[in-house]
Design an enzyme around this catalytic site. Structure first.
Site, PDB file in Angstrom:
ATOM      1  N   SER A  78     -99.211  27.063  59.848  1.00  0.00           N
ATOM      2  CA  SER A  78     -98.627  25.721  59.918  1.00  0.00           C
ATOM      3  C   SER A  78     -97.107  25.817  59.833  1.00  0.00           C
ATOM      4  CB  SER A  78     -99.150  24.870  58.760  1.00  0.00           C
ATOM      5  OG  SER A  78     -98.406  23.668  58.644  1.00  0.00           O
TER       6      SER A  78
ATOM      7  N   TYR B 134    -100.757  23.932  50.001  1.00  0.00           N
ATOM      8  CA  TYR B 134    -100.988  24.134  51.435  1.00  0.00           C
ATOM      9  C   TYR B 134     -99.886  25.002  52.031  1.00  0.00           C
ATOM     10  CZ  TYR B 134    -102.103  23.034  56.293  1.00  0.00           C
ATOM     11  OH  TYR B 134    -102.438  23.125  57.632  1.00  0.00           O
TER      12      TYR B 134
END
Length: 310
Positions: free
Chosen positions: A185, A198
């Protein structure tokens, strides 16, 4: 004293210029490949007969499954929801003619890999897409306010990448060819406040992927980490699409143009340009209380207004 320091500052300036030049060179490569596709259509199929995709029941994983099947590979779909897997498998077989194998497995658990290993036995696996992942909350929030799924997130975002790579890489090494795509990401590129777990878990994927590519590049294996920003999927509550927010199909089709570009790519030109501009923002701005307040107010409102809970 000033004369002695002058060469030092010149050297530092040159290094900074070279670093930015390298970033823009990669962006230029993406720009070229975006408009002129030079990768032979047979390239992906030449890696091997089968592609394995984790988190294949929805979103980016589903899009990779369809696109790789269209490219002539047979596909192994791995996810935890059997009904979704079965529906995707039927559609892929009907529309592409490729063979499909499904494996039901919950990547938030750590006791699934012997079963997966047995299910993959005997397959010539040329491509692995480590896509499965979980985001505790789409809305930014402080660490203690996020859902208590820490161990599950670690297993899903970190353990899955290591274990699946361990299962498949040794067979690629013996055949001296293979492609591993690790879907990370954009928030992995530097620590993001209010997305701490995350961001950190996806940063592990970046470091792991780059180190492995250095180890195995000479053995004919491509290991690439992808760091996209917004992609409209169930995990992102189907964010409204735009020039920046891509559909899963758009992202996957474009990302496959860049598999030979290097050990890291954003996967699409728009995100590549975006990360080059974000990298110009000083770190003290990202970690300031004002930026945190911006995430908690305006960015949260933007997400609420532009998501669609199907």
């Amino acid at each position: 004293m000033g004369e002695a320091l002058e060469p030092f500052f010149i050297s530092v300036g040159l290094l900074v210029c070279l670093a930015y030049l390298a970033k823009w060179a990669r962006c230029s490569k993406c720009l070229f490949l975006h408009f002129w596709k030079v990768l032979p259509r047979s390239f992906l199929k030449s890696m091997g007969q089968w592609a394995v995709i984790t988190g294949a029941g929805d979103g980016i994983g589903k899009a990779y499954s369809f696109e790789l099947a269209r490219q002539g590979l047979n596909v192994v779909l791995i996810s935890r929801t059997l009904e979704k897997l079965q529906a995707v498998a039927v559609e892929i077989e009907r529309t592409t003619g490729s063979s499909v194998k499904i494996i039901q497995a919950d990547f938030t658990k750590d006791d699934i890999y012997e079963y997966i290993k047995e299910e993959l036995k005997g397959l010539e696996i040329g491509i692995l897409v480590n896509n499965v992942g979980m985001l505790p909350s789409l809305l930014p929030s402080h660490f203690h306010n996020t859902p208590n799924e820490i161990q599950g997130l670690i297993h899903c975002n970190i353990t899955s990448v290591v274990k699946m790579t361990q299962l498949i890489l040794k067979h690629m090494e013996s055949r001296r060819k293979g492609l591993i795509l690790n879907i990370s990401s954009g928030v992995a590129l530097f620590p993001w406040p209010l997305y701490s777990m995350y961001s950190a878990s996806k940063a592990f994927m970046c470091t792991f992927s780059k180190a492995l590519q250095a180890e195995y590049k000479a053995k004919g294996i491509i290991i690439q980490v992808l760091t996209p920003y917004a992609v409209s999927t169930s995990m992102t509550k189907y964010l409204s699409t735009s020039l920046i927010t891509k559909t899963a199909d758009e992202f996957v089709k474009e990302s496959l143009n860049y598999v030979t570009i290097g050990d890291e790519t954003c996967g699409c030109l728009a995100h590549e340009i975006m990360v080059n501009f974000l990298s110009l923002i000083p770190s003290w701005v990202i970690y300031s209380s004002r930026f945190e307040k911006l995430l908690l107010t305006r960015y949260t409102n933007y997400l609420k207004q532009n998501t669609n809970r199907r």
